[in-house]
Design an enzyme around this catalytic site. Sequence first.
Site, PDB file in Angstrom:
ATOM      1  N   GLU A 131      22.081 -17.358 -23.071  1.00 48.28           N
ATOM      2  CA  GLU A 131      20.554 -16.965 -22.522  1.00 48.28           C
ATOM      3  C   GLU A 131      20.007 -18.240 -21.484  1.00 48.28           C
ATOM      4  O   GLU A 131      19.177 -17.825 -20.815  1.00 48.28           O
ATOM      5  CB  GLU A 131      19.898 -16.616 -23.663  1.00 48.28           C
ATOM      6  CG  GLU A 131      20.092 -15.023 -24.238  1.00 48.28           C
ATOM      7  CD  GLU A 131      19.058 -14.766 -25.274  1.00 48.28           C
ATOM      8  OE1 GLU A 131      18.274 -14.940 -25.357  1.00 48.28           O
ATOM      9  OE2 GLU A 131      19.769 -13.829 -25.906  1.00 48.28           O
ATOM     10  N   CYS A 135      24.532  -3.125 -29.315  1.00 51.44           N
ATOM     11  CA  CYS A 135      24.138  -4.279 -30.063  1.00 51.44           C
ATOM     12  C   CYS A 135      25.116  -4.174 -31.272  1.00 51.44           C
ATOM     13  O   CYS A 135      25.282  -3.264 -31.931  1.00 51.44           O
ATOM     14  CB  CYS A 135      23.014  -4.512 -30.325  1.00 51.44           C
ATOM     15  SG  CYS A 135      22.554  -5.714 -31.769  1.00 51.44           S
ATOM     16  N   HIS A 151      26.679 -10.566 -25.929  1.00 52.53           N
ATOM     17  CA  HIS A 151      26.614 -11.708 -24.741  1.00 52.53           C
ATOM     18  C   HIS A 151      27.976 -12.244 -24.435  1.00 52.53           C
ATOM     19  O   HIS A 151      28.287 -12.715 -23.439  1.00 52.53           O
ATOM     20  CB  HIS A 151      25.828 -13.049 -25.382  1.00 52.53           C
ATOM     21  CG  HIS A 151      24.346 -12.829 -25.544  1.00 52.53           C
ATOM     22  ND1 HIS A 151      24.113 -11.578 -26.508  1.00 52.53           N
ATOM     23  CD2 HIS A 151      23.174 -13.359 -25.139  1.00 52.53           C
ATOM     24  CE1 HIS A 151      22.734 -11.686 -26.392  1.00 52.53           C
ATOM     25  NE2 HIS A 151      22.457 -12.492 -25.756  1.00 52.53           N
ATOM     26  N   ASP A 198      18.963  -2.802 -27.672  1.00 54.28           N
ATOM     27  CA  ASP A 198      19.529  -3.970 -28.411  1.00 54.28           C
ATOM     28  C   ASP A 198      18.671  -4.927 -28.650  1.00 54.28           C
ATOM     29  O   ASP A 198      17.391  -4.577 -28.346  1.00 54.28           O
ATOM     30  CB  ASP A 198      20.444  -4.717 -27.109  1.00 54.28           C
ATOM     31  CG  ASP A 198      20.911  -6.054 -27.426  1.00 54.28           C
ATOM     32  OD1 ASP A 198      21.432  -6.247 -28.319  1.00 54.28           O
ATOM     33  OD2 ASP A 198      20.611  -7.143 -26.650  1.00 54.28           O
TER      34      ASP A 198
HETATM   35  N1  DGL Z   1      22.974  -8.193 -29.334  1.00 56.85           N
HETATM   36  C1  DGL Z   1      23.473  -8.962 -30.692  1.00 56.85           C
HETATM   37  C2  DGL Z   1      25.037  -8.601 -31.007  1.00 56.85           C
HETATM   38  O1  DGL Z   1      25.631  -8.012 -30.251  1.00 56.85           O
HETATM   39  C3  DGL Z   1      23.535 -10.543 -30.307  1.00 56.85           C
HETATM   40  C4  DGL Z   1      22.291 -11.137 -30.249  1.00 56.85           C
HETATM   41  C5  DGL Z   1      21.677 -10.922 -31.657  1.00 56.85           C
HETATM   42  O2  DGL Z   1      21.998 -11.883 -32.726  1.00 56.85           O
HETATM   43  O3  DGL Z   1      20.633 -10.279 -31.855  1.00 56.85           O
HETATM   44  O4  DGL Z   1      25.342  -8.592 -32.127  1.00 56.85           O
END
Ligand code: DGL
Length: 270
Positions: free
Chosen positions: A154, A75, A188, A12
Amino acid sequence: MKYSNAPIGVFDSGVGGLTVAREIIRQLPQESVVYFGDTARVPYGSKSKDTIIRYSRQIVHFLQTKNVKAIVIACNTASAFALEAVEAELDIPVIGVVKPGAKTAIETTKNKRIGIIGTEGTIKSELYTKYIRGIDPEIEVVGKACPLFCPLVEEGMLNDPVTDEIASRYLKDLKEENIDSLILGCTHYPLLRSTVGKIMGEGVNLVNPAYETAVSLGKLLEEKGICAEAEHQSEYSFYVSDAEEKFKAFANSIMPFHIELIEQINIEEY
Ligand code: DGL
């Protein structure tokens, strides 16, 4: 080591993919996991497709040095932008978080109106929409980017009036769209499930792609005949591309066990 006992590579942009890793660990306890969080280059949500593909390739190269037997792109943004490119270059199975979440939403919607919330990149890519409508063109998909949700999570502001206020503003229009399923399309967002659920009301089913991805991964490993043996002692290792303190604090606030060792690597070398 027996090939089937090799680890699953999970990556991620940072800490968010830990919501996926913890589902994998919960649902598939015999599987080992190597997790990489790209903490030096987070966020991915506001970056271009080319950049995300380049980052994802580097991470995959790193994970391959750990002899992973499968890769989970934990991600949403990287799944939307880089899954195809990465998949074409790998001879091990790779899955993202978009399709498992979208599939569940398609199966559960009754009025054929699905909402999706995510980063700007995920919403602009329209990948969820394309995938859903590719399966059922009658379904209407309404997307909404919620860029402040990641920093709020976060900062640990999960049950906080500021988060409630921002969520109410983001979700105001979606509430008027008569959707009956809402995909929490960012790593998140499952951590904001109760906030979002309160605002959207009981009539809206919240779909958690992290959970659905772990289910899909289990099925995929079985299909390929590469599930770890029942008696396999699983191991978990964690890597990041920037200083590990913040990652460690967040990880230890959401994972079901204490993480002591987190290794920082230079991802640009891969
Ligand atoms: N991990 C990202 C997503 O699921 C969220 C955080 C980011 O913008 O890097 O899209």
